[in-house]
Write a protein that holds these residues in place. Structure first.
Motif, short mmCIF file in Angstrom:
data_model
loop_
_atom_site.label_atom_id
_atom_site.label_comp_id
_atom_site.label_asym_id
_atom_site.label_seq_id
_atom_site.Cartn_x
_atom_site.Cartn_y
_atom_site.Cartn_z
N ASN A 291 0.83 -1.21 0.00
CA ASN A 291 0.00 0.00 0.00
C ASN A 291 0.86 1.26 0.00
O ASN A 291 0.55 2.24 -0.67
CB ASN A 291 -0.92 0.00 1.22
N LYS A 292 1.94 1.24 0.76
CA LYS A 292 2.82 2.40 0.81
C LYS A 292 3.55 2.58 -0.52
O LYS A 292 3.80 3.72 -0.94
CB LYS A 292 3.80 2.26 1.96
N LEU A 293 3.90 1.48 -1.16
CA LEU A 293 4.52 1.59 -2.49
C LEU A 293 3.53 2.18 -3.49
O LEU A 293 3.91 3.00 -4.33
CB LEU A 293 5.00 0.22 -2.96
N ALA A 294 2.26 1.79 -3.39
CA ALA A 294 1.25 2.33 -4.29
C ALA A 294 1.06 3.83 -4.06
O ALA A 294 0.89 4.60 -5.01
CB ALA A 294 -0.08 1.60 -4.09
N LYS A 295 1.10 4.26 -2.80
CA LYS A 295 0.99 5.69 -2.52
C LYS A 295 2.22 6.44 -3.05
O LYS A 295 2.10 7.55 -3.57
CB LYS A 295 0.86 5.91 -1.01
N PHE A 296 3.38 5.82 -2.92
CA PHE A 296 4.60 6.44 -3.43
C PHE A 296 4.52 6.63 -4.95
O PHE A 296 4.99 7.63 -5.49
CB PHE A 296 5.81 5.59 -3.05
N ALA A 297 3.91 5.66 -5.63
CA ALA A 297 3.78 5.74 -7.09
C ALA A 297 2.61 6.60 -7.53
O ALA A 297 2.46 6.86 -8.73
CB ALA A 297 3.64 4.33 -7.67
N GLY A 298 1.78 7.05 -6.59
CA GLY A 298 0.63 7.87 -6.96
C GLY A 298 -0.48 7.08 -7.61
O GLY A 298 -1.26 7.61 -8.40
N ILE A 299 -0.60 5.78 -7.28
CA ILE A 299 -1.63 4.92 -7.86
C ILE A 299 -2.78 4.70 -6.89
O ILE A 299 -3.94 4.57 -7.30
CB ILE A 299 -1.02 3.57 -8.30
N ALA A 300 -2.51 4.66 -5.59
CA ALA A 300 -3.56 4.44 -4.61
C ALA A 300 -4.47 5.66 -4.52
O ALA A 300 -4.00 6.79 -4.48
CB ALA A 300 -2.94 4.14 -3.24
N PRO A 301 -5.79 5.48 -4.48
CA PRO A 301 -6.71 6.62 -4.37
C PRO A 301 -6.60 7.29 -3.00
O PRO A 301 -6.26 6.66 -2.01
CB PRO A 301 -8.09 6.00 -4.59
N VAL A 302 -6.90 8.58 -2.97
CA VAL A 302 -6.86 9.36 -1.74
C VAL A 302 -8.26 9.87 -1.44
O VAL A 302 -8.95 10.36 -2.34
CB VAL A 302 -5.88 10.55 -1.88
N ASN A 303 -8.67 9.74 -0.18
CA ASN A 303 -10.01 10.16 0.21
C ASN A 303 -10.02 11.64 0.57
O ASN A 303 -9.27 12.07 1.44
CB ASN A 303 -10.51 9.32 1.39
#
Length: 390
Positions: A291-303
């Protein structure tokens, strides 16, 4: 942190300014920082260094401090920028910027990551950047050569579909305009091209080239010699950068085994793509989960929400280069091969399922990219090979 000099500000735990120093960005001058800091160190105090650019201009200093046994933290530029903007009267100077970095270091000491400038990942990143720059130069030179050949050889695409290959470069370097092939027979041209084309150029093909040149008509204009010089120069540059590209790719291939990377076992990931992923991610142990890698890549959605109302949105932050790698890798996963079968059946079915649920194609591809992050994270973390799901 700057290319030529660094500015450091020393604060204590009460945010009181103790001192300031500016020194040159070279190892022979780094001891001045240690000597300056030692004046304010007592038995009750512990020194921690915060670097705003620990992986860029500040990398030599970070490596030097770590080798000396110092505690070094990496301060994100967004945090120091927010600190500078948090005051009523905004200022901008090296001293003020360094003080902002020190304030972030004190206030967020437990949450800031340690600076770990690994030479292995840094070298790979330099190689990948160099390869990207060479590819940009090659693309620009090819466009310029197309511009010259369009005038001199209107039908050049019919006998050389790719003008960057050895045979085409030899021909246009030797015969930059049609007047140079006057009196040349098909046998003579075929014997010349056969040496650079690994015996793949036949007399029949040489006859076709000469026939196309003849049917183009007269293309000679005034100052043709000057334009011939431009064509030869472009050919020389193209050959040079092609050789440089080969050397860089050999260097990348030689360094990849040091990472114990298994990404190339996954369909769609070649040596260059694996090197790009490693250079952007760095040490996978920096991320405790996918999940942290996805946030680092800007792929995980943000609420984004307030008073209980809101929705998940695509973030604009993150590593955009890494995001692009995963996005184009997702496109390859759902492509249909020439024989009509999907390149990856599982991802293709997942893509169609998401589209049927109401997502547009781009949203469905982002969903696949998010799943690819999980797979890549597991492969890098455990050094496991990719296995096609049954």
């Amino acid at each position: 942190m700057h290319k030529e000099t660094h500015t450091a500000v020393m604060l204590n735990c009460w945010n009181q300014k103790l001192g300031e120093i500016t020194f040159a960005n070279k190892p022979s001058e780094f001891h001045k920082l240690i000597r300056k800091v030692s004046r304010f160190v007592t038995e009750e105090k512990t020194v921690v260094y915060g670097l705003e650019n620990a992986y860029g201009y500040g990398r030599p200093l970070a490596v030097w401090l770590i080798e000396k046994g110092c505690a070094v933290k990496d301060v994100n530029t967004a945090l120091s920028f927010a600190q500078r903007k948090s005051v009523p009267m905004y200022q901008k100077s090296d001293s003020y910027d360094a003080e902002a970095v020190a304030l972030v270091l004190i206030n967020m000491l437990d949450r800031l990551p340690d600076a770990v400038p690994d030479d292995k990942y840094w070298t790979l990143s330099q190689l990948v950047n160099r390869r990207d720059n060479i590819c940009i130069h090659l693309h620009r030179l090819k466009n310029q050569l197309h511009e010259q050949l369009f005038v001199a050889y209107p039908s050049y695409k019919k006998f050389f579909s790719d003008i960057s290959r050895n045979t085409a470069l030899y021909f246009f370097g030797t015969y930059p305009s049609p007047e140079h092939v006057t009196g040349l027979t098909a046998e003579q041209l075929a014997s010349e091209l056969r040496l650079v084309s690994h015996n793949s150029c036949s007399v029949k093909r040489a006859e076709k080239i000469l026939e196309l040149v003849h049917t183009d008509g007269q293309t000679k204009r005034d100052h043709q010699e000057s334009r011939d010089a431009i064509t030869r120069s472009l050919v020389t540059d193209l050959m040079h950068y092609r050789n440089q590209l080969g050397e860089i790719e050999e260097a990348i291939e030689s360094i990849l085994p040091d990472f114990q990377c298994t990404l190339m076992t996954m369909p769609g990931i070649d040596m260059i793509t694996a090197a790009k992923i490693l250079s952007e991610i760095g040490d996978i142990n920096r991320f405790s989960n996918a999940n942290k890698l996805a946030k680092f890549a800007g792929i995980a959605p943000v609420n984004f929400s307030s008073a209980g109302k809101g929705k998940d949105m695509c973030p604009k932050q993150g590593n955009r280069r890494l995001q692009a790698i995963f996005y184009f890798l997702a496109i390859q996963m759902i492509q249909i091969s020439i024989n009509g079968t999907p390149r990856n059946r599982i991802f293709r079915e997942y893509y169609l399922k998401r589209v049927e649920e109401g997502k547009n194609k781009q949203q469905a591809l982002i969903c696949i990219a998010r799943r690819l992050v999980n797979i890549v994270y597991g492969m890098l973390k455990n050094h496991t090979e990719y296995r096609n799901p049954e």
